[in-house]
Design a protein around this motif. Structure first.
Motif: not given
Length: 225
Positions: A1-12, A21-28
Motif C-alpha cells: 500500500m503506497s502512502l502519503d507520509v509526513l516525516l518529522v525529524e530534525d536530524d538532517p 528508504q520510505l520513497t524506496g518503498f513507494g511512498h510519497t
C-alpha cells in the motif's frame, strides 16, 4: 500500500536516510524539521500518516502531537524515539500516538508498522478524517479541502456543497437534495442559488485540473470520482 507520509525529524542525516528508504518503498514523502513546520504542513495537505520524532527543537514531538489532536486531526501517528524508559513510551501513546519505533530505525520494521497502522484503521471502522473523490480530498473535521494536493479556498457554502458531492461521488444529487443538505429543509428559494454556488465552486476546482462536476440537465449535479 503506497502512502502519503509526513516525516518529522530534525536530524538532517537521519531525515534524508528515512526519506530515501520510505520513497524506496513507494511512498510519497514530505519532510519537516520541527513541530511548528509539521503542523503547518498538516494544515495544508491531506497526509495518510505522520512519522513524528520525539525530540524536536522548540516544540517537541509530544507537544506537536497534542496540538494535532486538539485541532481534531485524527490521522495515524507513529513516533520515533531514542528513549528507552517505559514511561516515555506510555506518555507518547497517551498523548495520542498510535505506535512507536525505537531508534536506530530498521526500515523494514518501519514500513511494516506503517502498513499495519493503516490496515488497523480501515479494519477498525474508525471514522475517516478525510473523504476522497479522485484527486479531491475533503476533511469534514478540519473544514478543509484539497485538489491534487493543493488547498482550496472555499466559502462555507462552497465547502458544504463539495462535501455533499464528495460523499456521494458518482451519484446524482438533485438541486432539492443539495438545498436540503446545505441550506436546510426549511429553506425556500425561487432563485438559482444552487447553480450560482456550483458555478463558483467549479471556478476554484478547475484551477488544478478539469471540471470534475457534471450537470445532469433538469435534475442536478454529480461529482465524478
Amino acid at each position: 500500500m503506497s502512502l502519503d507520509v509526513l516525516l518529522v525529524e530534525d536530524d538532517p542525516h537521519l531525515q534524508r536516510q528515512l526519506f530515501d528508504q520510505l520513497t524506496g518503498f513507494g511512498h510519497t514523502v514530505q519532510a519537516a524539521g520541527d513541530g511548528a513546520a509539521a503542523l503547518a504542513l498538516v494544515s495544508r495537505h491531506a497526509f495518510d500518516i505522520v512519522i513524528l520524532d520525539w525530540m524536536l527543537p522548540g516544540m517537541d514531538g509530544v507537544e506537536a502531537l497534542r496540538q494535532l489532536r486538539a485541532d481534531g486531526m485524527d490521522l495515524p501517528v507513529l513516533m520515533l524515539t531514542a528513549l528507552s524508559h517505559t514511561f516515555d513510551k506510555v506518555q507518547g501513546l497517551e498523548t495520542g500516538a498510535d505506535d512507536y519505533v525505537v531508534k536506530p530505525v530498521d526500515p523494514l520494521e518501519l514500513n511494516a508498522r506503517l502498513q499495519a497502522l493503516m490496515r488497523a484503521r480501515k479494519a477498525g471502522g474508525k471514522p475517516a478524517n478525510t473523504i476522497a473523490a479522485g484527486d479531491i480530498v475533503v476533511s469534514p473535521t478540519r473544514v478543509m479541502a484539497w485538489r491534487d494536493g493543493q488547498p482550496l479556498s472555499l466559502s462555507p457554502t462552497e465547502f458544504k456543497l463539495l462535501l455533499e458531492l464528495a460523499r456521494e461521488a458518482g451519484a446524482v444529487l438533485t438541486r432539492a437534495m443539495l438545498i436540503e443538505r446545505v441550506w436546510g429543509a426549511d429553506f425556500v428559494t425561487t432563485t438559482n442559488i444552487v447553480d450560482a454556488h456550483i458555478r463558483q465552486l467549479r471556478l476554484k476546482l478547475v484551477q488544478y485540473g478539469d471540471d470534475p462536476i457534471s450537470t445532469v440537465r433538469g435534475i442536478g449535479y454529480v461529482l465524478r470520482a
